[in-house]
Design an enzyme around this catalytic site. Structure first.
Site, PDB file in Angstrom:
ATOM      1  N   GLY A   7       1.010  -1.127  -0.007  1.00  0.00           N
ATOM      2  CA  GLY A   7       0.072   0.107   0.023  1.00  0.00           C
ATOM      3  C   GLY A   7       0.959   1.433   0.086  1.00  0.00           C
ATOM      4  O   GLY A   7       1.436   1.726   0.981  1.00  0.00           O
ATOM      5  N   MET A  11      -0.115   7.898   2.789  1.00  0.00           N
ATOM      6  CA  MET A  11       0.951   7.663   3.878  1.00  0.00           C
ATOM      7  C   MET A  11       1.925   6.691   3.603  1.00  0.00           C
ATOM      8  O   MET A  11       2.963   6.654   3.976  1.00  0.00           O
ATOM      9  CB  MET A  11       0.031   7.382   5.258  1.00  0.00           C
ATOM     10  CG  MET A  11      -0.788   8.446   5.737  1.00  0.00           C
ATOM     11  SD  MET A  11      -1.557   8.142   7.279  1.00  0.00           S
ATOM     12  CE  MET A  11      -0.378   7.895   8.524  1.00  0.00           C
ATOM     13  N   LYS A 166      -6.191   3.715  18.586  1.00  0.00           N
ATOM     14  CA  LYS A 166      -6.311   4.839  17.650  1.00  0.00           C
ATOM     15  C   LYS A 166      -7.628   4.992  17.383  1.00  0.00           C
ATOM     16  O   LYS A 166      -7.812   6.406  16.874  1.00  0.00           O
ATOM     17  CB  LYS A 166      -5.452   4.142  16.356  1.00  0.00           C
ATOM     18  CG  LYS A 166      -5.389   4.849  15.054  1.00  0.00           C
ATOM     19  CD  LYS A 166      -4.901   6.375  15.056  1.00  0.00           C
ATOM     20  CE  LYS A 166      -4.548   7.122  14.002  1.00  0.00           C
ATOM     21  NZ  LYS A 166      -5.619   6.851  12.809  1.00  0.00           N
ATOM     22  N   ASN A 170      -8.863   9.158  17.363  1.00  0.00           N
ATOM     23  CA  ASN A 170      -9.635   9.584  16.246  1.00  0.00           C
ATOM     24  C   ASN A 170     -10.841  10.297  16.512  1.00  0.00           C
ATOM     25  O   ASN A 170     -11.596  11.164  15.962  1.00  0.00           O
ATOM     26  CB  ASN A 170      -9.825   8.576  14.915  1.00  0.00           C
ATOM     27  CG  ASN A 170      -8.410   8.630  14.308  1.00  0.00           C
ATOM     28  OD1 ASN A 170      -7.558   8.692  14.811  1.00  0.00           O
ATOM     29  ND2 ASN A 170      -8.832   8.112  12.989  1.00  0.00           N
ATOM     30  N   GLU A 173     -10.086  13.384  17.999  1.00  0.00           N
ATOM     31  CA  GLU A 173      -9.809  14.416  16.977  1.00  0.00           C
ATOM     32  C   GLU A 173     -11.109  14.973  16.561  1.00  0.00           C
ATOM     33  O   GLU A 173     -11.198  16.122  16.263  1.00  0.00           O
ATOM     34  CB  GLU A 173      -9.001  13.612  15.877  1.00  0.00           C
ATOM     35  CG  GLU A 173      -8.583  14.331  14.753  1.00  0.00           C
ATOM     36  CD  GLU A 173      -8.316  13.157  13.638  1.00  0.00           C
ATOM     37  OE1 GLU A 173      -8.795  12.986  12.635  1.00  0.00           O
ATOM     38  OE2 GLU A 173      -7.042  12.735  13.973  1.00  0.00           O
TER      39      GLU A 173
END
Length: 308
Positions: A7, A11, A166, A170, A173
């Site tokens: 991938g 990122m 995570k 988020n 966030e």
């Protein structure tokens, strides 16, 4: 050290570059041949020395599931898979069980840093066995920012713990961006406020609300002072929903995160200034796509069809 990376999107490609800059050999695979180092996943595996480590950086859900299934069929006992995408923690536990049957190690790693990670480094939250974490530590140290390891890396717990952390990151966030965006809309709405951009710039040093998100907000306003090029439509990529679902499942009150998620749903019904700012912030820190604002035409003028 020589690893594989599947991938090479926004990122993944930056992570490959950062790892190489730190002296780690990386053979990357992507479906786009012009950016890939290998012709296929199997070709990539064959290029990497035994006791391989393969980092998976693809969209969560079916894509991640298919990649890990393919790896389980082609890797050898003693190899390791690290899922660095935004998979749901329950999927990690399934992947851990699948790979364990083949004596292949599995780690889940939440990664924060967006498109700025190449320059600034990434915040990392890992789940899995301590022995496997230690084996992969040179990779984590290469990806994270310089300084104290504890300030940018954590071994959160067992399989699934990294992506759970995570997910909550988020969710937080979501709430932070929503608060900044609502403040922006209020300043824009008040007639006595003559310098909205300057107000946010003045908050960048010394104030309680200073942060990297605030810096990105100032940058967004420098690029588009009235956010005229951005529609107030904001996607949600899954983690916010999962955070709210976990809050309900564990009877943990999360009114701010919940409200921020619902505000994104509302953004799909009207073009609010606050949601324009949330969209702009997501683009600034993560390179997430934004919808272009509709061009207003005079009522007496017909818009010609655009060529396809």
């Amino acid at each position: 050290m020589h690893i594989g990376l599947i991938g090479l999107g926004k990122m993944g490609a930056n992570m490959r570059d950062r790892l190489r800059e730190a002296g780690i050999d990386v053979t990357g695979y992507d479906r786009k041949p012009e950016i890939s180092d290998a012709a296929s996943v199997v070709d990539m595996i064959q290029k990497i020395p035994s006791r391989r480590i393969i980092w998976v950086m693809v969209p969560s859900g079916e894509v991640t599931d298919s990649v890990i299934t393919e790896l389980s069929e082609n890797l050898d006992p003693g190899d390791m898979v690290i899922d660095g995408g935004n998979s749901r923690f329950t999927e990690d536990q399934k992947h851990f069980a699948l790979l364990s049957k083949k004596k292949i190690s599995f780690l889940d790693c939440g990664v924060s840093g967006g498109v700025w990670g190449l320059k600034n480094g990434y915040g990392l939250m890992a789940g899995g066995d301590a022995e496997d974490i230690e084996r992969a530590m040179p990779i984590f140290d290469a990806l994270r920012p310089e300084g104290e390891r504890e300030e940018s890396f954590v071994h959160v717990g067992d399989s699934g713990a990294g992506h759970y952390a995570k997910m909550v990151h988020n969710g937080i966030e979501y709430g932070l961006m929503q608060a900044y965006a609502e403040g922006y809309e209020l300043l824009e709405a008040k007639d006595i406020i003559k310098n909205v951009h300057g107000t946010f710039r003045a908050w960048q040093q010394g104030t309680v609300v200073r942060s990297w998100l605030l810096d990105l907000m100032v940058q967004a306003l420098e690029e588009d002072p009235r956010l005229e090029r951005i529609a107030g439509y904001v996607e949600d990529s899954g983690e916010g929903r999962w955070t709210v679902e976990e809050a309900v499942a564990n009877a943990v009150p999360a009114p701010v995160i919940s409200a921020a998620l619902f505000a994104r749903f509302a953004s799909r019904q009207d073009d609010s200034p606050a949601m324009k700012m949330v969209s702009a912030l997501r683009n600034q820190f993560g390179g997430h796509a934004v919808r272009a604002a509709a061009v207003k035409q005079p009522e007496d003028k017909q818009v010609p069809d655009l060529p396809e």
